[in-house]
Write a protein that holds these residues in place. Structure first.
Motif, PDB file in Angstrom:
ATOM      1  N   UNK A 145       0.871  -1.174   0.000  1.00 57.67           N
ATOM      2  CA  UNK A 145       0.000   0.000   0.000  1.00 57.67           C
ATOM      3  C   UNK A 145       0.905   1.220   0.000  1.00 57.67           C
ATOM      4  N   UNK A 146       0.717   2.105  -0.997  1.00 59.97           N
ATOM      5  CA  UNK A 146       1.553   3.297  -1.140  1.00 59.97           C
ATOM      6  C   UNK A 146       0.640   4.518  -1.231  1.00 59.97           C
ATOM      7  N   UNK A 147       0.999   5.562  -0.538  1.00 59.82           N
ATOM      8  CA  UNK A 147       0.252   6.813  -0.593  1.00 59.82           C
ATOM      9  C   UNK A 147       1.042   7.881  -1.317  1.00 59.82           C
ATOM     10  N   UNK A 148       0.399   8.655  -2.202  1.00 54.81           N
ATOM     11  CA  UNK A 148       1.037   9.719  -2.956  1.00 54.81           C
ATOM     12  C   UNK A 148       0.272  11.023  -2.703  1.00 54.81           C
ATOM     13  N   UNK A 149       1.024  12.093  -2.586  1.00 47.08           N
ATOM     14  CA  UNK A 149       0.372  13.400  -2.473  1.00 47.08           C
ATOM     15  C   UNK A 149      -0.188  13.800  -3.835  1.00 47.08           C
ATOM     16  N   UNK A 150      -1.123  14.731  -3.806  1.00 45.83           N
ATOM     17  CA  UNK A 150      -1.752  15.202  -5.046  1.00 45.83           C
ATOM     18  C   UNK A 150      -1.081  16.467  -5.561  1.00 45.83           C
ATOM     19  N   UNK A 151       0.140  16.764  -5.019  1.00 45.03           N
ATOM     20  CA  UNK A 151       0.803  18.011  -5.427  1.00 45.03           C
ATOM     21  C   UNK A 151       1.124  18.004  -6.916  1.00 45.03           C
ATOM     22  N   UNK A 152       1.676  16.890  -7.416  1.00 46.31           N
ATOM     23  CA  UNK A 152       2.052  16.828  -8.830  1.00 46.31           C
ATOM     24  C   UNK A 152       0.823  16.893  -9.723  1.00 46.31           C
ATOM     25  N   UNK A 153      -0.254  16.212  -9.280  1.00 46.13           N
ATOM     26  CA  UNK A 153      -1.507  16.282 -10.045  1.00 46.13           C
ATOM     27  C   UNK A 153      -2.028  17.715 -10.067  1.00 46.13           C
ATOM     28  N   UNK A 154      -1.943  18.399  -8.910  1.00 45.94           N
ATOM     29  CA  UNK A 154      -2.399  19.788  -8.853  1.00 45.94           C
ATOM     30  C   UNK A 154      -1.555  20.670  -9.769  1.00 45.94           C
ATOM     31  N   UNK A 155      -0.220  20.384  -9.793  1.00 42.79           N
ATOM     32  CA  UNK A 155       0.643  21.174 -10.679  1.00 42.79           C
ATOM     33  C   UNK A 155       0.253  20.980 -12.140  1.00 42.79           C
ATOM     34  N   UNK A 156      -0.007  19.719 -12.521  1.00 46.39           N
ATOM     35  CA  UNK A 156      -0.373  19.464 -13.916  1.00 46.39           C
ATOM     36  C   UNK A 156      -1.724  20.101 -14.241  1.00 46.39           C
ATOM     37  N   UNK A 157      -2.647  20.055 -13.270  1.00 50.91           N
ATOM     38  CA  UNK A 157      -3.944  20.715 -13.516  1.00 50.91           C
ATOM     39  C   UNK A 157      -3.778  22.226 -13.645  1.00 50.91           C
ATOM     40  N   UNK A 158      -2.882  22.793 -12.794  1.00 50.90           N
ATOM     41  CA  UNK A 158      -2.635  24.232 -12.892  1.00 50.90           C
ATOM     42  C   UNK A 158      -2.008  24.566 -14.240  1.00 50.90           C
ATOM     43  N   UNK A 159      -1.049  23.702 -14.691  1.00 48.23           N
ATOM     44  CA  UNK A 159      -0.461  23.924 -16.010  1.00 48.23           C
ATOM     45  C   UNK A 159      -1.539  23.851 -17.098  1.00 48.23           C
ATOM     46  N   UNK A 160      -2.454  22.877 -16.940  1.00 48.64           N
ATOM     47  CA  UNK A 160      -3.530  22.743 -17.922  1.00 48.64           C
ATOM     48  C   UNK A 160      -4.419  23.981 -17.926  1.00 48.64           C
ATOM     49  N   UNK A 161      -4.703  24.513 -16.700  1.00 47.62           N
ATOM     50  CA  UNK A 161      -5.531  25.723 -16.630  1.00 47.62           C
ATOM     51  C   UNK A 161      -4.842  26.896 -17.307  1.00 47.62           C
ATOM     52  N   UNK A 162      -3.500  27.007 -17.029  1.00 48.71           N
ATOM     53  CA  UNK A 162      -2.767  28.099 -17.701  1.00 48.71           C
ATOM     54  C   UNK A 162      -2.800  27.916 -19.223  1.00 48.71           C
TER      55      UNK A 162
END
Length: 657
Positions: A145-162
């Motif tokens: 079981x591995x947990x990952x933060x959503x920081x990278x996903x948020x960064x990619x979404x922010x890049x997509x928004x830009x």
């Protein structure tokens, strides 16, 4: 609505066109702003989930070997490699029963329960939680079981928004520019018509000839071409993004496949070396056991033959000899008694060695029970005695120690490895100057420990840290595989304990096995009570395919009971069917034609009371059926060679009920 129409109607045509193009530009700019964030956000989410699953599966593949060997240390090192993985927050390696073998960091408070199936993904506590199954040798499946933060996903979404914002602004700018350009082109024909009308009004007839040129304007095609160019640019941008994601995914899959292939190759090599190590240990064990049995067997046979040769002459001398002959005969009787006692001691020694070998050769199931460390150490010393006695004398220092919950066979295997290693650290031929010390006791924390020390050559400091690495060995080629200490560490770690080592060059080494004590210590087994005389003389039937065994049992019990001997289960079954009754039926468990298990089943059908009278003898449960039967009827099974006192006590208990 009418006011709006009136207001629009009051505007000039140029203004109306400008307003229409502005509305059109806004609608065209809003289209990517509405569609692309959702599409790119979903695409980023899928990319993040695939990446997290790929990372988890790559790490899970590296944890199969530590999970197989219950190697918590190696498992923790593998999980710690996630420290360099961007976004990784925590990880836990679970055994097939759901308990944690190793972990890296801890999940944050409020995290949801881990996913319950392979490849499942759960969001919660601002994180993405992934579960990947890990196969083990027994056929079960552990899990990572591995947990990952959503920081990278948020960064990619922010890049997509830009990206969407820039695209929308670009579309708006292009659309407005095209709109005003097209508006100007659309107004030019009207202006030309107006100018031509004014010329006609002024009487210029030639102006009518120019009206045909107004219809050849291609402004709508230019607008479509401009809009098509914008759409094509967006399509190329999206295709480029998808291609980059697929390329990264292919690279990760290739790396994962390469890692899996290397792990498979490592497991195959490890399995081959494990077999080689087992064969080497088995050969050493067989040679040592044969040597240890031959010594007592030599004087046992010699003493028995001498007594047999002298018995007739002694009897004749005591019966009809002269006084001097009778006196010498009595002295010879004393020597015969001493020789028989030595033969008895030799037989006990052989039985002790065989009992230890039988214990060490049992199956590999991890069945645990409260055991005494001193008894497991004694078994290991007996097995390794052939390696030890030519190199050092063995000292036992046993202090009171609580029982531990462990598998006796596996713990004896650990002690055998440590004792053999201690022996090999000492050269042959100096047994009087060297010592291998086996100690058992309790440390300051209340834990039980077992220790093996030697006065050998010691271990260099640079090697101590590598002793427990699989396949690492300092022995010459052909004398070791480097798996003994690694396997021992895995066994001890699985029991919740640890192995520590201290060494000094030229002075020797000490290996200590420390094990936790159960919360409720086992009640020590009280010593057996002396056998009271039987209340009555019983009728005993002995069944053994070895006639000499039956004869020996009959001689042992003849003074107290009426004993009859048969060599097959079928003979015993026929006698019971004919109506004969016996107080106790002493039956060998493993016999040709009809085993003790089969006889018990037959007696249950024809005479349950006779089945209840059964006691079993066994030299070892070598089949799955007899092993299960022995475990289920442990209180009714006696180990060969038979202990005469224990046998009498069992018969007394049967005849007293």
């Amino acid at each position: 609505m009418e006011r709006v129409r009136d207001w629009v109607a009051g505007l000039s045509l140029r203004t109306q066109l400008a307003l229409a193009f502005a509305v059109l530009a806004t609608v065209v700019a809003l289209a990517p702003a509405i569609y692309l964030p959702r599409a790119l956000g979903e695409q980023s989410r899928r990319w993040a989930e695939r990446r997290c699953l790929d990372v988890a599966r790559a790490v899970a593949g590296a944890t199969e070997a530590p999970l197989d060997f219950e190697d918590r240390r190696t498992a923790a090192e593998v999980l710690a490699s996630l420290d360099s993985t961007k976004g990784a927050a925590y990880a836990a390696l679970l055994r097939p029963d759901g308990t944690v073998l190793a972990s890296w960091r801890h999940p944050p408070a409020g995290s949801p329960a881990p996913p319950s199936r392979d490849g499942a993904i759960v969001y919660g506590a601002g994180m993405l939680h992934v579960r990947v199954e890990v196969q083990v040798r027994s056929g079960g499946a552990g899990a990572l079981v591995v947990g990952f933060t959503l920081d990278e996903l948020a960064e990619r979404r922010l890049e997509a928004q830009y990206l969407v914002l820039r695209t929308s602004l670009l579309v708006l700018a292009v659309t407005l520019a095209l709109g005003f350009g097209i508006g100007g082109l659309l107004l030019k024909p009207l202006q030309r018509v107006t100018a031509l009308a004014a010329r006609i009004a002024r009487g210029d007839e030639s102006a009518a000839l120019d009206l045909g040129d107004v219809g050849r304007s291609d402004e709508p095609g230019q607008v479509a071409e401009a809009l098509g160019a914008v759409v094509e640019r967006l399509r190329r941008l999206n295709a480029s993004l998808e291609e980059r994601v697929e390329e990264r995914t292919r690279d990760l899959e290739a790396a994962n496949a390469q890692l899996a292939a290397r792990l498979a190759e490592l497991k195959q090599t490890q399995a081959q070396l494990v077999v080689a190590d087992r064969r080497l240990s088995l050969g050493r064990l067989a040679a040592g056991a044969a040597h240890e049995i031959n010594n007592p067997l030599a004087y046992l046979g010699s003493n028995v033959r001498w007594v047999a040769d002298e018995l007739g002459a002694v009897g004749q001398a005591l019966e009809s000899g002269t006084r001097e002959e009778r006196a010498r005969a009595r002295e010879t009787v004393a020597d015969m008694l001493e020789a028989l006692q030595q033969a008895h001691d030799g037989a006990d020694r052989i039985a002790h060695i065989v009992r230890g070998l039988k214990t060490f050769s049992y199956g590999d199931e991890d069945e645990r029970a409260p055991i005494e460390l001193s008894k497991a150490m004694d078994v290991a010393i007996d097995i390794a005695n052939h390696e030890l006695k030519h190199r050092a004398r063995v000292e036992r220092r046993y202090e009171p120690a609580p029982r531990v919950n462990a598998n006796a066979v596996r713990l004896a295997q650990v002690f055998v490895n440590l004792l053999v290693n201690a022996a090999h650290a000492i050269p042959e031929g100096a047994a009087n100057r060297n010592v291998v010390r086996a100690a058992v006791g309790t440390n300051d924390q209340g834990e039980a420990f077992a220790e093996v020390s030697d006065t050998g050559s010691g271990i260099p400091p640079e090697i101590v840290e590598r002793l427990f690495e699989p396949f690492f060995t300092t022995k010459p080629v052909g004398q070791g595989t480097g798996l003994g200490l690694s396997i021992s560490q895995g066994i001890v770690t699985a029991l919740g304990g640890r192995i520590t080592v201290s060494s000094e060059l030229g002075k020797g080494s000490t290996f200590r096995v420390t094990l936790p004590v159960p919360l409720e210590p086992a009640t020590p087994t009280p010593p057996p009570a002396p056998t009271p005389p039987p209340r009555r003389r019983g009728r005993v039937l002995v069944i053994d395919d070895e006639p000499l065994v039956g004869a020996a049992v009959r001689r042992t019990l003849a003074s107290e009971h009426d004993v009859e001997v048969v060599t097959t289960g079928q003979e015993a079954l026929d006698r019971v069917r004919s109506g004969e009754r016996f107080d106790v039926i002493l039956c060998d468990l493993v016999m040709p034609c009809m085993t003790g298990v089969q006889l018990a089943a037959e007696l249950e059908q024809i005479d349950p009371s006779a089945a209840q009278a059964l006691l079993f003898m066994t030299g070892g449960a070598f089949t799955e059926t007899t092993q299960r039967f022995t475990e289920a009827n442990a209180s009714r099974v006696l180990e060969k060679p038979l202990d005469s006192e224990l046998l009498r006590r069992h018969l007394h208990e049967r005849l007293s009920t």
